[in-house]
Write a protein that holds these residues in place. Structure first.
Motif, short mmCIF file in Angstrom:
data_model
loop_
_atom_site.label_atom_id
_atom_site.label_comp_id
_atom_site.label_asym_id
_atom_site.label_seq_id
_atom_site.Cartn_x
_atom_site.Cartn_y
_atom_site.Cartn_z
N ILE A 184 64.46 -26.88 23.99
CA ILE A 184 63.17 -27.06 24.66
C ILE A 184 63.48 -27.19 26.16
CG2 ILE A 184 61.13 -28.54 24.90
CD1 ILE A 184 61.76 -29.61 22.05
N VAL A 185 62.74 -26.45 26.96
CA VAL A 185 62.97 -26.48 28.41
C VAL A 185 61.67 -26.92 29.07
CG1 VAL A 185 63.69 -25.14 30.41
CG2 VAL A 185 64.58 -24.54 28.14
N ARG A 186 61.74 -28.04 29.82
CA ARG A 186 60.53 -28.54 30.45
C ARG A 186 60.39 -27.93 31.85
NH1 ARG A 186 60.76 -32.87 33.66
NH2 ARG A 186 62.82 -33.34 34.50
N LEU A 187 59.22 -28.15 32.45
CA LEU A 187 58.99 -27.57 33.77
C LEU A 187 59.64 -28.44 34.85
CD1 LEU A 187 57.69 -25.34 35.39
CD2 LEU A 187 55.60 -26.69 35.49
N VAL A 188 60.51 -27.81 35.61
CA VAL A 188 61.09 -28.45 36.80
C VAL A 188 60.81 -27.47 37.92
CG1 VAL A 188 63.20 -29.23 37.90
CG2 VAL A 188 62.90 -29.54 35.44
N ASP A 189 60.00 -27.88 38.86
CA ASP A 189 59.52 -26.90 39.84
C ASP A 189 59.13 -27.61 41.13
OD1 ASP A 189 58.38 -24.13 40.40
OD2 ASP A 189 56.63 -25.40 40.70
N ASN A 190 59.51 -27.03 42.25
CA ASN A 190 59.24 -27.68 43.54
C ASN A 190 57.75 -27.85 43.81
OD1 ASN A 190 60.31 -28.77 46.06
ND2 ASN A 190 59.16 -27.08 46.97
N ASP A 191 56.97 -26.84 43.45
CA ASP A 191 55.51 -26.93 43.67
C ASP A 191 54.93 -28.13 42.91
OD1 ASP A 191 52.79 -25.76 44.34
OD2 ASP A 191 52.71 -25.69 42.16
N LEU A 192 55.40 -28.34 41.69
CA LEU A 192 54.92 -29.48 40.89
C LEU A 192 55.32 -30.80 41.55
CD1 LEU A 192 53.56 -29.77 37.97
CD2 LEU A 192 55.83 -30.53 37.26
N PRO A 204 60.01 -17.01 13.00
CA PRO A 204 61.37 -17.07 12.44
C PRO A 204 62.47 -16.75 13.44
CG PRO A 204 60.24 -15.09 11.69
CD PRO A 204 59.23 -15.90 12.44
N ASN A 205 62.14 -16.03 14.52
CA ASN A 205 63.18 -15.63 15.47
C ASN A 205 63.06 -16.33 16.83
OD1 ASN A 205 64.46 -13.85 13.64
ND2 ASN A 205 62.79 -12.39 13.96
N LEU A 206 62.37 -17.48 16.81
CA LEU A 206 62.17 -18.21 18.07
C LEU A 206 63.53 -18.65 18.61
CD1 LEU A 206 59.73 -19.23 19.77
CD2 LEU A 206 60.07 -21.47 18.69
N LYS A 207 63.74 -18.41 19.92
CA LYS A 207 65.05 -18.74 20.52
C LYS A 207 64.98 -19.96 21.41
CE LYS A 207 66.43 -13.99 20.13
NZ LYS A 207 65.25 -13.72 19.27
N ALA A 208 63.81 -20.21 22.02
CA ALA A 208 63.66 -21.38 22.89
C ALA A 208 62.18 -21.62 23.13
CB ALA A 208 64.38 -21.17 24.22
N ILE A 209 61.88 -22.89 23.47
CA ILE A 209 60.51 -23.27 23.82
C ILE A 209 60.51 -23.63 25.30
CG2 ILE A 209 58.68 -24.97 23.41
CD1 ILE A 209 60.09 -25.38 20.57
N PHE A 210 59.68 -22.97 26.07
CA PHE A 210 59.52 -23.30 27.50
C PHE A 210 58.16 -23.97 27.65
CE2 PHE A 210 62.83 -20.21 27.50
CZ PHE A 210 63.64 -20.53 28.59
N ASN A 211 58.15 -25.15 28.29
CA ASN A 211 56.91 -25.89 28.41
C ASN A 211 56.27 -25.64 29.77
OD1 ASN A 211 55.07 -27.70 27.15
ND2 ASN A 211 55.76 -29.32 28.53
N MET A 212 54.94 -25.56 29.79
CA MET A 212 54.22 -25.32 31.06
C MET A 212 54.08 -26.58 31.89
SD MET A 212 51.12 -22.78 30.06
CE MET A 212 51.25 -22.30 28.36
N GLY A 213 54.56 -27.70 31.38
CA GLY A 213 54.49 -28.95 32.13
C GLY A 213 55.83 -29.66 32.07
N ALA A 214 55.92 -30.75 32.85
CA ALA A 214 57.17 -31.52 32.88
C ALA A 214 57.30 -32.41 31.64
CB ALA A 214 57.22 -32.37 34.14
N GLY A 215 56.17 -32.89 31.14
CA GLY A 215 56.19 -33.79 29.99
C GLY A 215 56.17 -32.99 28.70
N VAL A 216 57.13 -33.26 27.82
CA VAL A 216 57.24 -32.47 26.58
C VAL A 216 56.85 -33.27 25.35
CG1 VAL A 216 58.99 -30.85 27.43
CG2 VAL A 216 59.71 -33.02 26.43
N ASP A 217 56.19 -34.41 25.55
CA ASP A 217 55.86 -35.29 24.42
C ASP A 217 55.08 -34.54 23.34
OD1 ASP A 217 54.46 -35.68 27.05
OD2 ASP A 217 52.86 -36.42 25.74
N ALA A 218 54.16 -33.65 23.74
CA ALA A 218 53.35 -32.95 22.73
C ALA A 218 54.18 -31.92 21.96
CB ALA A 218 52.16 -32.26 23.41
N VAL A 219 55.23 -31.42 22.58
CA VAL A 219 56.11 -30.45 21.89
C VAL A 219 57.03 -31.20 20.93
CG1 VAL A 219 57.91 -28.71 22.20
CG2 VAL A 219 56.06 -28.88 23.86
N VAL A 220 57.63 -32.27 21.45
CA VAL A 220 58.58 -33.05 20.65
C VAL A 220 57.86 -33.67 19.44
CG1 VAL A 220 60.07 -35.09 20.74
CG2 VAL A 220 60.06 -33.47 22.63
N ALA A 221 56.55 -33.92 19.62
CA ALA A 221 55.79 -34.59 18.55
C ALA A 221 55.57 -33.70 17.33
CB ALA A 221 54.44 -35.04 19.09
#
Ligand code: NDP
Ligand code: OXD
Length: 312
Positions: A84-92, A58-75
């Motif tokens: 929803i915040v996707r992964l943006v990272d130089n190592d990736l 009930p108190n969720l403020k944001a979803i951070f995804n462990m990957g760049a693709g968020v299709d499974a979250v949006v689904a």
């Protein structure tokens, strides 16, 4: 601020260890392992989250995804309407560039043909075109493709791109459905780094393959590291069998793991990898996630914010 790790199928041990090491002041709980009060959860850290769980927070403020693709979250239609915040990272991005360059060079330097010859103990050199004669088309010109482009350019390839929107770019960039035919007609080696959305589902099909350039002796080639739902596997298989495609590399599949009885395993000139093009390194990635949590809490701009209408 408490974070709930939420994944149906990822082994989270390394992530948990990296998190405890890097962000000891940010409490974490693991769905499926820890008992927790749903009202305590501020953030979900997701990878293919089991559906139905996010709606219980009930108190969720944001979803951070462990990957760049968020299709499974949006689904998940019942997820709370939080950012929803996707992964943006130089190592990736570095890892994806490694994969893309490896696959482009493998097909361009005819590695599958030489591997088959080696198995037969056969010594037959093939004509080898020069890199500037081959055009690599980056389908989806986002964070990952933009990291690949300069490396491919440095190797001498001609590089063009295709995106949804018109935007300034150092390379020739086509956009939208209107720009797709010209982009394909000028592409010998197609690299798909699109997100999976309702607009892009099944886009890698026989019709698209028929529009690729046949001008290069090493093409057309199709490389997909986006998502399996982007491709019509049976049509790609038929194109490989008929020679309409000279080669392909697929890292992602509609069903993962790819079933052992899939005919794709025996397709000619197809390089299959098990969704490993760019696997984020938890140690490198946790910092980029927690720093964006901090930005979110301060009300600063957050890199990787997903537009839920566009779906990526
Ligand atoms: P971005 O969101 O930065 O880039 C997506 C690109 O695709 C953008 O250029 C966007 O256009 C374009 N695009 C989206 N929809 C369309 C459309 N309908 N028509 C034309 N172009 C479109 O994503 P990333 O580069 O960070 O990641 C891309 C994808 O790679 C992820 O979504 C994920 O699925 C996949 N991935 C796979 C991995 C693997 O290991 N196989 C690892 C990491 C990611 P515009 O610029 O106009 O917005
Ligand atoms: C991603 C992936 O989306 O690993 O980051 O597929």
């Amino acid at each position: 601020m408490t974070t709930l790790f939420l994944s149906a199928d990822r082994n989270l041990d390394d992530w948990i260890a990296a998190w405890r090491e890097t962000a000891p002041d940010r409490p974490i709980l693991v769905h499926g392992q820890d008992d927790y009060d749903p009202a305590r959860i501020d953030y979900a850290l997701t990878w293919r989250p089991p559906s139905g769980v996010m709606q219980t927070l009930p108190n969720l403020k944001a979803i951070f995804n462990m990957g760049a693709g968020v299709d499974a979250v949006v689904a998940d239609p019942d997820r709370p309407p939080v950012p929803i915040v996707r992964l943006v990272d130089n190592d990736l991005a570095v890892r994806m560039s490694e994969y893309v360059v490896l696959q482009v060079l493998s097909h361009f330097r005819q590695a599958p043909a030489y591997a088959a010859q080696q198995a037969r103990r056969e010594w037959t050199p093939h004509d080898q075109p020069s890199a500037p004669s081959a055009r690599v088309g980056l389908m989806g010109y986002g964070v990952l493709a933009q990291h690949c482009a300069p490396i491919l350019l440095a190797l001498g390839f001609n590089v063009i791109g295709w995106s949804r929107s018109k935007k300034p770019s150092d390379i020739t960039l086509y956009h939208g459905r209107d720009g797709l035919p010209e982009f394909l007609a000028r592409t010998d080696i197609l690299v798909c780094l699109l997100p999976m959305t309702e607009d892009t589902r099944g886009i890698l099909n026989a019709d698209l393959i028929a529009q690729l350039s046949t001008a290069s002796p090493v093409g057309p080639v199709l490389i997909n590291a986006g998502r399996g739902g982007l491709q019509k596997s049976d049509e790609i298989l038929a194109a490989l069998q008929s020679g309409a495609l000279k080669g392909a590399s697929l890292d992602v599949f509609e069903t993962e793991p790819l079933p052992a009885d899939s005919p794709l395993w025996d397709a000619p000139n197809l390089i299959i990898t098990p969704h490993v093009a760019a696997v984020p390194d938890p140690a490198a990635t946790v910092t980029s996630i927690t720093s964006r949590m901090t930005a979110f809490e301060r009300g600063d701009p957050v890199a990787g914010l997903v537009d839920p209408v566009r779906g990526y």
